[in-house]
Design a protein around this motif. Sequence first.
Motif, mmCIF file in Angstrom:
data_model
loop_
_atom_site.group_PDB
_atom_site.id
_atom_site.type_symbol
_atom_site.label_atom_id
_atom_site.label_comp_id
_atom_site.label_asym_id
_atom_site.label_seq_id
_atom_site.Cartn_x
_atom_site.Cartn_y
_atom_site.Cartn_z
ATOM 1 N N PRO A 1 23.349 -80.295 49.662
ATOM 2 C CA PRO A 1 22.749 -80.510 50.991
ATOM 3 C C PRO A 1 21.232 -80.362 51.021
ATOM 4 O O PRO A 1 20.542 -81.136 51.696
ATOM 5 N N GLU A 2 20.686 -79.373 50.312
ATOM 6 C CA GLU A 2 19.241 -79.170 50.353
ATOM 7 C C GLU A 2 18.493 -80.297 49.651
ATOM 8 O O GLU A 2 17.399 -80.697 50.068
ATOM 9 N N ALA B 1 18.385 -75.798 58.498
ATOM 10 C CA ALA B 1 17.199 -76.535 58.044
ATOM 11 C C ALA B 1 17.581 -77.918 57.534
ATOM 12 O O ALA B 1 16.898 -78.915 57.824
ATOM 13 N N ALA B 2 18.683 -77.996 56.771
ATOM 14 C CA ALA B 2 19.122 -79.288 56.250
ATOM 15 C C ALA B 2 19.536 -80.214 57.388
ATOM 16 O O ALA B 2 19.150 -81.394 57.420
ATOM 17 N N ALA B 3 20.304 -79.698 58.345
ATOM 18 C CA ALA B 3 20.747 -80.508 59.473
ATOM 19 C C ALA B 3 19.561 -81.030 60.278
ATOM 20 O O ALA B 3 19.543 -82.191 60.711
ATOM 21 N N ALA C 1 15.459 -85.480 49.974
ATOM 22 C CA ALA C 1 15.387 -86.930 49.771
ATOM 23 C C ALA C 1 14.883 -87.640 51.016
ATOM 24 O O ALA C 1 14.137 -88.622 50.934
ATOM 25 N N MET C 2 15.279 -87.149 52.184
ATOM 26 C CA MET C 2 14.916 -87.816 53.428
ATOM 27 C C MET C 2 13.487 -87.518 53.872
ATOM 28 O O MET C 2 13.019 -88.079 54.858
ATOM 29 N N GLU C 3 12.819 -86.661 53.124
ATOM 30 C CA GLU C 3 11.461 -86.270 53.509
ATOM 31 C C GLU C 3 10.405 -86.715 52.502
ATOM 32 O O GLU C 3 9.228 -86.430 52.682
ATOM 33 N N VAL D 1 27.151 -80.361 57.512
ATOM 34 C CA VAL D 1 26.580 -79.553 56.436
ATOM 35 C C VAL D 1 27.009 -78.105 56.629
ATOM 36 O O VAL D 1 26.850 -77.530 57.711
ATOM 37 N N GLY D 2 27.603 -77.537 55.585
ATOM 38 C CA GLY D 2 28.078 -76.159 55.710
ATOM 39 C C GLY D 2 29.090 -75.809 54.646
ATOM 40 O O GLY D 2 29.068 -76.334 53.534
ATOM 41 N N HIS D 3 30.003 -74.903 54.992
ATOM 42 C CA HIS D 3 31.075 -74.487 54.099
ATOM 43 C C HIS D 3 32.340 -75.280 54.405
ATOM 44 O O HIS D 3 32.648 -75.561 55.574
#
Length: 313
Positions: free
Chosen positions: A178-179, A48-50, A184-186, A103-105
């Motif tokens: 990340p979330e 979802a973040a990506a 922020a971008m939305e 974005v991830g681990h």
Amino acid sequence: MGFVWNMRRRAVWLVLLLACANAAHSETHAVVVSGLGGEKNYSDSFSAAAQSYATALQTLDNGEERIVLLDETAGRDQILTAIQERVEAANSSPSATLVLILVGHGTTDGSTWRFNITGPDLTTEDIVAALNPMSSGRQLVVLAASASGATLEALTQSQRVVVTATKSGGELNAVRFPEYLAAAMETSEADYDRNEILTMAEAFRYANARTQTFYEQQKLLASEHSRLVGDLAADIPVALLGSLKEAQDDPVVASLLAERLLLEEAFKALKARKQDLPTVDYYAQLEVLLLDIARMQQSIDAVTGWSETDAES
């Protein structure tokens, strides 16, 4: 003195205006990767973040081939190939911006940082080697993953902005950053100067603040401290918002923006000649450009629907 002082104040305003214009219209190439989640909730969150990052970047450059989104099935070779292709494309445009978002681990073994993906992990050395062939333009690297602060020393260089979810490799827990960066971008809330161009500096400020607030509200000791390194963060856009986003395909706006670009070139040419001109002549010519740009901006605002009340809200 009053005339010169006023011209200098207007010159500062012009520089800020042109910075915004350049940010909105330089060519953007990006690779956004959602890493291996390991568990469904992580996989869903990373995906979802990506998607949010890629969607935001597409408002800057709607050439679909320029914004590449890869999911957790992508392996090391596929990711590196995507970066290589975007670097080669960016090299054909000296003013281009290359964006890499992972974005991830993440993990670190003391010798390198590793981004967890299907198959062999992506390492710090892989990232450095993939980005270095870019000969000009700017780069933005966002590592929205645990332990990513371990990469800061290796990745930091001029013309590159580096954002990490942690301050060091020692912050190994899954991260919330990340979330909040996706949020922020939305939202226009992150657009602090209300010019409808969201920069990396603004997005980071918003995400960092929300991350800190989360730990405070949960009464938890913060296990992550995001970092931003690079002088160009305020000049690199990550999204267009509001009326600018809605008007990106409007031919009328496109025509006006093309005219504004001509004025920008005139400004650059005048600035280059500053040392050869008497001060009064320089600021007199600058005033003409200021008025022309102000009128052009009014025309753009009228078409896009932007008003002073938008900036104050």
